[in-house]
Design a protein around this motif. Structure first.
Motif, short mmCIF file in Angstrom:
data_model
loop_
_atom_site.label_atom_id
_atom_site.label_comp_id
_atom_site.label_asym_id
_atom_site.label_seq_id
_atom_site.Cartn_x
_atom_site.Cartn_y
_atom_site.Cartn_z
N ALA A 281 0.84 -1.20 0.00
CA ALA A 281 0.00 0.00 0.00
C ALA A 281 0.87 1.25 0.00
CB ALA A 281 -0.92 0.00 1.21
N PHE A 282 0.44 2.24 -0.77
CA PHE A 282 1.11 3.54 -0.77
C PHE A 282 0.11 4.57 -0.26
CE2 PHE A 282 2.56 7.54 -2.75
CZ PHE A 282 3.88 7.56 -2.30
N PHE A 283 0.39 5.10 0.94
CA PHE A 283 -0.51 6.04 1.61
C PHE A 283 -0.03 7.47 1.37
CE2 PHE A 283 -0.55 2.12 4.12
CZ PHE A 283 -1.91 1.84 4.14
N ASN A 284 -0.86 8.26 0.72
CA ASN A 284 -0.54 9.67 0.50
C ASN A 284 -0.93 10.46 1.74
OD1 ASN A 284 0.31 10.06 -2.51
ND2 ASN A 284 -1.37 8.58 -2.55
N GLN A 285 0.07 10.76 2.56
CA GLN A 285 -0.15 11.41 3.85
C GLN A 285 0.46 12.81 3.83
OE1 GLN A 285 -0.33 7.25 6.36
NE2 GLN A 285 1.39 8.60 6.73
N PRO A 286 -0.20 13.81 4.40
CA PRO A 286 0.17 15.20 4.19
C PRO A 286 1.43 15.60 4.95
CG PRO A 286 -1.56 15.07 5.82
CD PRO A 286 -1.35 13.66 5.30
N CYS A 287 2.16 16.53 4.37
CA CYS A 287 3.26 17.14 5.10
C CYS A 287 2.70 17.81 6.36
CB CYS A 287 3.97 18.18 4.23
SG CYS A 287 4.85 17.48 2.81
N ALA A 288 3.48 17.77 7.43
CA ALA A 288 2.98 18.19 8.73
C ALA A 288 2.52 19.64 8.76
CB ALA A 288 4.05 17.98 9.80
N ASP A 289 3.14 20.51 7.93
CA ASP A 289 2.82 21.94 8.01
C ASP A 289 1.84 22.40 6.95
OD1 ASP A 289 4.48 21.60 5.87
OD2 ASP A 289 5.87 23.22 6.38
N CYS A 290 1.31 21.51 6.11
CA CYS A 290 0.35 21.94 5.10
C CYS A 290 -0.97 22.30 5.78
CB CYS A 290 0.16 20.86 4.04
SG CYS A 290 -0.88 19.47 4.56
N GLU A 291 -1.76 23.14 5.13
CA GLU A 291 -3.03 23.60 5.70
C GLU A 291 -4.18 22.88 5.02
OE1 GLU A 291 -3.03 27.85 5.37
OE2 GLU A 291 -1.81 28.07 7.18
N ILE A 292 -5.11 22.39 5.83
CA ILE A 292 -6.19 21.54 5.33
C ILE A 292 -7.53 22.21 5.61
CG2 ILE A 292 -7.35 19.31 5.60
CD1 ILE A 292 -4.55 18.25 6.56
N GLN A 293 -8.23 22.54 4.53
CA GLN A 293 -9.59 23.06 4.63
C GLN A 293 -10.23 23.02 3.25
OE1 GLN A 293 -10.40 27.28 5.68
NE2 GLN A 293 -11.73 26.46 7.30
N GLY A 294 -11.49 22.56 3.20
CA GLY A 294 -12.18 22.46 1.93
C GLY A 294 -12.62 23.81 1.40
N PRO A 295 -12.99 23.87 0.12
CA PRO A 295 -13.38 25.15 -0.49
C PRO A 295 -14.60 25.79 0.16
CG PRO A 295 -13.86 23.28 -1.96
CD PRO A 295 -13.03 22.75 -0.84
N LYS A 297 -15.22 25.45 3.38
CA LYS A 297 -14.84 25.70 4.78
C LYS A 297 -15.83 25.05 5.76
CE LYS A 297 -12.25 29.95 3.86
NZ LYS A 297 -12.17 29.71 2.42
N LYS A 298 -16.24 23.83 5.43
CA LYS A 298 -17.16 23.10 6.31
C LYS A 298 -16.51 22.79 7.65
CE LYS A 298 -20.10 18.99 6.48
NZ LYS A 298 -20.66 17.84 5.73
N TYR A 299 -15.21 22.55 7.64
CA TYR A 299 -14.48 22.22 8.86
C TYR A 299 -13.41 23.27 9.12
CZ TYR A 299 -16.69 17.69 8.08
OH TYR A 299 -17.61 16.69 7.88
N PRO A 300 -13.04 23.48 10.40
CA PRO A 300 -11.99 24.46 10.71
C PRO A 300 -10.67 24.11 10.04
CG PRO A 300 -13.14 23.76 12.70
CD PRO A 300 -13.58 22.84 11.61
N LEU A 301 -9.90 25.11 9.71
CA LEU A 301 -8.59 24.90 9.12
C LEU A 301 -7.66 24.24 10.14
CD1 LEU A 301 -6.63 27.27 6.84
CD2 LEU A 301 -5.48 26.25 8.80
N VAL A 302 -6.98 23.17 9.71
CA VAL A 302 -6.00 22.50 10.55
C VAL A 302 -4.76 22.22 9.73
CG1 VAL A 302 -7.72 21.41 12.06
CG2 VAL A 302 -6.96 20.21 10.00
N GLN A 309 -2.98 14.01 14.32
CA GLN A 309 -3.20 13.81 15.75
C GLN A 309 -4.67 13.54 16.04
OE1 GLN A 309 -0.69 13.73 18.18
NE2 GLN A 309 -2.42 12.85 19.32
N ALA A 310 -5.56 14.25 15.34
CA ALA A 310 -6.99 14.02 15.55
C ALA A 310 -7.38 12.61 15.14
CB ALA A 310 -7.80 15.05 14.75
N ALA A 311 -6.79 12.11 14.04
CA ALA A 311 -7.07 10.74 13.61
C ALA A 311 -6.59 9.73 14.65
CB ALA A 311 -6.41 10.47 12.25
N MET A 312 -5.41 9.98 15.20
CA MET A 312 -4.88 9.11 16.24
C MET A 312 -5.79 9.11 17.46
SD MET A 312 -0.88 10.26 15.94
CE MET A 312 -0.36 9.40 17.41
#
Length: 344
Positions: A281-295, A297-302, A309-312
């Motif tokens: 399996a090849f898991f595309n996992q984000p760089c630690a400092d990238c910013e995650i939020q949908g167009p 903005k349904k969820y807060p930016l993390v 950490q939230a997944a853990m």
């Protein structure tokens, strides 16, 4: 465990042939599959069948090493290294019947490669294949960026394999052989318990004939981990790559795309594959400092680190509940929490 009910689902098969000239068509197909299915296969990926066969041979050579040699690169909280029967799913509360070795591109792999003198050429072979998987992934990322109205390179930058902080993982997996003569297995026995990957999306390489992979699409799922829902056995052509949407892409799409529960079932039927089973399996996992939020903005930016950490935390909390149901202690699983969110 609830008894399994099966149904036949059509799994989209998408060709990446002539990608630069067909990118709009491919984007439309990928977006449709991500919205409707969350699980699809890719063909014509530029990774050849001989190359896939070669990485499986490389994987088998690693798992054939004595455990004391593999233990020189033990699993760490940085999500790299070797584990054996150490991944406990919240869906089952018991360890998956497998071992795995996880590798990354960046600085987390310092000191975590199996020694060259114990397995000559392993590191080079693995890194070459990782780059090929990254190349395929970037094509899919470009399409999803267009489908979600991001800049073309938005997701590629968030998973940049050239950065030391890159956390994408190539995971070699070995599911143990099952003795046909030993009688029925416990109901809690799964080669890999039901779960959804938390990453952006996963590329999964398997050998035809080594059955066991099953899916339960998220939009059809109504019970915890799909245990009471209808599952579908997954089969596919040699050379095809199975791809599933992860929780991260679900979040980045404001839930427009849906992650999918999947598992590797226990052998229970005469035509099941009982021998040693290998997958990659090849898991595309984000760089630690990238910013995650949908167009939208349904969820807060993390950040990528906060999302991880939230997944853990979410998986550990679910595991505590399952352990309590089984009357077991949860103290022993603290060290394997990161492995739980790593994937299949």
């Amino acid at each position: 465990m609830a008894p399994t009910t099966y149904t036949t689902r059509s799994i989209p098969r998408i060709s990446l042939a002539n990608f630069s000239n067909r990118v709009d068509e491919i984007t439309k197909q990928l977006v449709q599959a991500a919205e409707s299915d969350g699980f699809f296969s890719l063909t014509d990926t530029d990774i050849t069948i001989p190359e896939i066969d070669a990485i499986f041979a490389t994987s088998e050579s690693f798992f054939a090493l004595p455990d004391d040699v593999k233990a020189t690169v033990p699993f760490t909280p940085k999500n790299v290294g070797w584990e054996k029967r150490n991944q406990v799913r919240p869906s089952t509360g018991v360890a998956d019947q497998k071992e795995s070795y996880q590798m990354q591109f960046g600085s987390n792999m310092e000191g975590m490669w199996v020694p060259e003198d114990r397995l000559p050429g392993f590191k080079t072979s693995a890194q070459v294949f990782m780059q090929k998987a990254q190349s395929v992934s970037e094509k899919i990322m470009l399409c999803f960026a267009r489908g979600l109205d991001f800049e073309d390179d938005f997701f590629i930058k968030a998973h940049d394999a050239k950065r030391p902080e890159c956390q994408s993982v190539l995971r070699l997996l070995h599911y143990f052989e099952v003795d046909r003569s030993a009688g029925p297995l416990p109901k809690s026995y799964y080669r890999a318990g039901a779960h959804a990957d938390w990453d952006f999306f996963t590329l999964l390489f398997q050998r035809p004939g080594q059955s066991g992979l099953e899916i339960c699409p998220g939009r059809e799922n109504v019970t915890a981990f799909g245990m009471g829902d209808r599952w579908t056995k997954v089969d596919f052509a040699a050379g095809d790559v199975v791809c599933n949407i992860g929780d991260l892409l679900m979040s980045w799409s404001d839930d427009r795309f849906k992650s999918t529960f999947h598992r590797v079932k226990a052998t229970s039927e005469p035509d099941d594959y009982y021998g040693p089973r290998y997958s990659i399996a090849f898991f595309n996992q984000p760089c630690a400092d990238c910013e995650i939020q949908g167009p939208k903005k349904k969820y807060p930016l993390v950040t990528g680190a906060e999302f991880t950490q939230a997944a853990m935390n979410r998986n550990y909390a679910a595991l505590q509940v399952k352990k309590a149901e089984l009357g077991q202690t949860v103290a022993s699983v603290v060290g394997s929490t990161r492995a739980i969110v790593a994937g299949a």
